[in-house]
Design an enzyme around this catalytic site. Structure first.
Site, PDB file in Angstrom:
ATOM      1  N   ASP A 222       0.832  -1.191   0.000  1.00  0.00           N
ATOM      2  CA  ASP A 222       0.000   0.000   0.000  1.00  0.00           C
ATOM      3  C   ASP A 222       0.878   1.257   0.000  1.00  0.00           C
ATOM      4  O   ASP A 222       1.888   1.329   0.697  1.00  0.00           O
ATOM      5  CB  ASP A 222      -0.878  -0.023   1.253  1.00  0.00           C
ATOM      6  CG  ASP A 222      -1.862   1.120   1.311  1.00  0.00           C
ATOM      7  OD1 ASP A 222      -2.676   1.242   0.384  1.00  0.00           O
ATOM      8  OD2 ASP A 222      -1.813   1.879   2.291  1.00  0.00           O
ATOM      9  N   GLU A 282      15.275 -15.026   1.070  1.00  0.00           N
ATOM     10  CA  GLU A 282      15.804 -15.919   2.098  1.00  0.00           C
ATOM     11  C   GLU A 282      14.754 -16.895   2.613  1.00  0.00           C
ATOM     12  O   GLU A 282      15.088 -18.002   3.029  1.00  0.00           O
ATOM     13  CB  GLU A 282      16.327 -15.093   3.286  1.00  0.00           C
ATOM     14  CG  GLU A 282      17.582 -14.280   2.989  1.00  0.00           C
ATOM     15  CD  GLU A 282      17.903 -13.322   4.136  1.00  0.00           C
ATOM     16  OE1 GLU A 282      17.150 -13.335   5.146  1.00  0.00           O
ATOM     17  OE2 GLU A 282      18.882 -12.561   4.010  1.00  0.00           O
TER      18      GLU A 282
END
Length: 582
Positions: A222, A282
């Site tokens: 957003d 990751e």
């Protein structure tokens, strides 16, 4: 904070995501409050979504995007988050959300959630601690507090109307807070984070890890062009009210000024998204980040989707292009070129929770500004014309290469609720502009699922947090199921055929056509849009694969595309005659 590398240059071979799921995905936005209400309290919930997973499967979408479901005072429909690691009790529990994730994954649908990093709720524990701690404290440094003896620290305005600075002393009642203000680019209850503070960075790194571990496949960011503000917070050119509201009852002059200036699209935002990309790489594979970035050009948007940042950015120029063949072609060409230059797919979108639904918006003349919303005192849309254009625009959009976003209910042909009573409105825009801007409630009305019933199947009690308009049941899946020519049938067929013909992985080659008519080749599929007020005959085309209008036996030597129509067709090797160019 400054960006370490703002060059648009990218070596495309660095991208490892060329086969990722999101490159050609059809992603369906669910606004949880309005999708379906299982417990009957008038507010949609997670269990309500679970009860309609079969609708998503039949539609054929690849993923859903859930608008905010976090604990929130609901000042701004959940975009004022008070806890980033839980579910609002009105929507259910984390266990309910886990069950929904499992349901969706079981049927091959991925799930994307909203990430709200520009601001929190003023009820977030950090902001409450900031007010309690006082000026100059580490707690206040997580937000943007400034002191000024001469009124607001600068002339910035809130996107919801009025100034963007809130005085602190009235909130705390302490003399030491006199002359102190905090920044809120949206409602006063949505204080902006300070992205120069390491606590803020760590908070959102933790957020990303937490939700990926729960099975989330992506994040819609957003206000992605916000977060970082220009050094020194200089005045902008717009002044303290970003809405030009001159007070006429018919809404004349209601215009939202653009998201530009020192509060937006600063180079430092890209450092944040590089950081997030490292975290996501990751902990997951092919995790989507899509930017809600209202930036000046397609080239600016492409900066957000470089190889080490996000994966997609919403294509707002396409959304606002309107019923204009010249502008649509320009946006398509520029988008494909700019996103392609950094190895990213284009995205296409026509409706969402912040704009007038395109089944109504497209019925208006090009000079009609619908950005403020449509109320009962505004000119009312032509329902039949709007639906015809909406169906055509969607079919044309789904024929383009890249990823497409749908907003809940558009597959039903839902129009905007344009006659909502003033007292029912809940959008903060309505209040903060002194009831001059209707706002976004009209596109957020609870969905109809059945022809009849007090809430047309939204729940069993008839309670709805926003009122449904008269005749809502005629748009329901129950009313459209199995009906040839229905909007729901069109969407299902288009999404299935799009996947079958791999249109999302294709390319655009424009073919000759007359003014106002767009004809393109995507692989062996022809995609046609007629924005004119007259029929167009495509010679040598044979029968259509799919039409936005109810097909009739046309006969003759070519395909007749009616005004405001679109179609897909099998292309002969030599192309086709798209009409006499003028």
């Amino acid at each position: 904070m400054t960006s370490t590398d703002d060059s648009r240059s990218q070596i495309l071979t660095r991208r490892t995501d060329i086969d990722a799921w999101w490159r050609d995905a059809v992603i369906y936005q669910i606004y949880p409050r309005s999708f379906a209400d299982a417990n009957g309290d008038g507010i949609g919930d997670i269990q309500g979504i679970r009860e309609h997973v079969d609708h998503l499967v039949a539609l054929g979408v690849d993923a859903v995007w859930l608008s905010p479901f976090y604990p929130s005072p609901q000042v701004d429909a959940g975009y004022d988050v008070s806890d980033y690691f839980d579910l609002a009790p009105e929507y259910g529990s984390l266990e309910d959300l886990d069950a929904l994730i499992a349901d969706l994954h079981a049927v091959g649908i991925r799930i994307v959630i909203d990430l709200v990093p520009n601001h929190s709720s003023d009820q977030h524990e950090w902001f409450r601690a900031a007010l309690a701690a006082g000026p100059g404290s580490p707690e206040r440094d997580r937000y943007i507090f400034r002191h000024s003896d001469d009124g607001a620290p600068n002339n910035w305005g809130s996107l919801f109307g009025g100034p963007a600075w809130q005085p602190v002393e009235p909130l705390t009642g302490r003399n030491q807070d006199q002359g102190w203000y905090y920044l809120h680019l949206f409602a006063a209850e949505q204080p902006d984070f300070n992205w120069s503070n390491e606590d803020v960075h760590e908070h959102f790194r933790t957020f990303l890890r937490f939700w990926v571990e729960r099975g989330i496949d992506g994040f819609r960011v957003d206000v992605a062009h916000g977060l970082v503000k220009a050094e020194g917070l200089p005045d902008d050119d717009l002044g303290p009210d970003r809405w030009n509201v001159i007070g006429s009852e018919d809404g004349a002059g209601r215009e939202k000024l653009p998201d530009v200036g020192p509060a937006f699209n600063q180079p430092g935002v890209h450092d944040v998204y590089r950081e997030w990309r490292r975290v996501l790489d990751e902990v997951g594979t092919d995790i989507l980040m899509v930017a809600e970035a209202w930036v000046p050009t397609e080239a600016d948007a492409a900066l957000y989707v470089r190889a080490d940042e996000m994966r997609q950015a919403f294509n707002f120029p396409f959304l606002v292009a309107g019923w204009d063949a010249v502008e649509l072609r320009r946006v398509i060409d520029v988008s494909l070129a700019e996103y392609g230059a950094v190895g990213a797919p284009a995205t296409w979108v026509l409706s969402n929770h912040d704009v007038v639904r395109h089944a109504s918006r497209l019925s208006y003349p090009a000079d009609m500004d619908t950005d403020p919303g449509i109320g009962p005192r505004d000119p009312q849309p032509d329902v039949e014309l709007g639906l015809a254009r909406a169906r055509a625009a969607t079919l044309f959009m789904l024929g383009l290469p890249g990823s497409a976003y749908l907003y809940q209910g558009e597959e039903l042909g839902l129009p905007e609720h344009t006659t909502m009573e003033d007292e029912a409105r809940q959008d903060p825009l309505w209040e903060r502009t002194n009831h001059l801007v209707p706002g976004r409630d009209g596109c957020r009305v609870p969905l109809p699922w059945t022809r009849d019933g007090a809430s047309h199947g939204y729940n069993t009690t008839g309670r709805t947090w926003l009122p449904q308009p008269e005749g809502w049941g005629q748009y329901s899946p129950e009313a459209q199921e199995g009906r040839e020519g229905s909007t729901l049938t069109l969407y299902r067929r288009a999404i299935a055929l799009r996947r079958e013909r791999r249109l999302g992985r294709g390319a655009v080659e424009w073919l000759v056509s007359e003014p106002g008519v767009l004809v393109l080749r995507n692989g062996m599929t022809g995609v046609v849009l007629n924005t004119t007020d007259h029929s167009v005959t495509l010679k040598g085309s044979g029968g259509p694969l799919l039409t936005s209008w109810h097909p009739d036996d046309q006969g003759g030597t070519g395909l007749v595309v009616p005004p405001n129509g679109a179609c897909w067709l099998e292309l002969p090797a030599g192309g086709l005659d798209g009409g006499d160019p003028r």
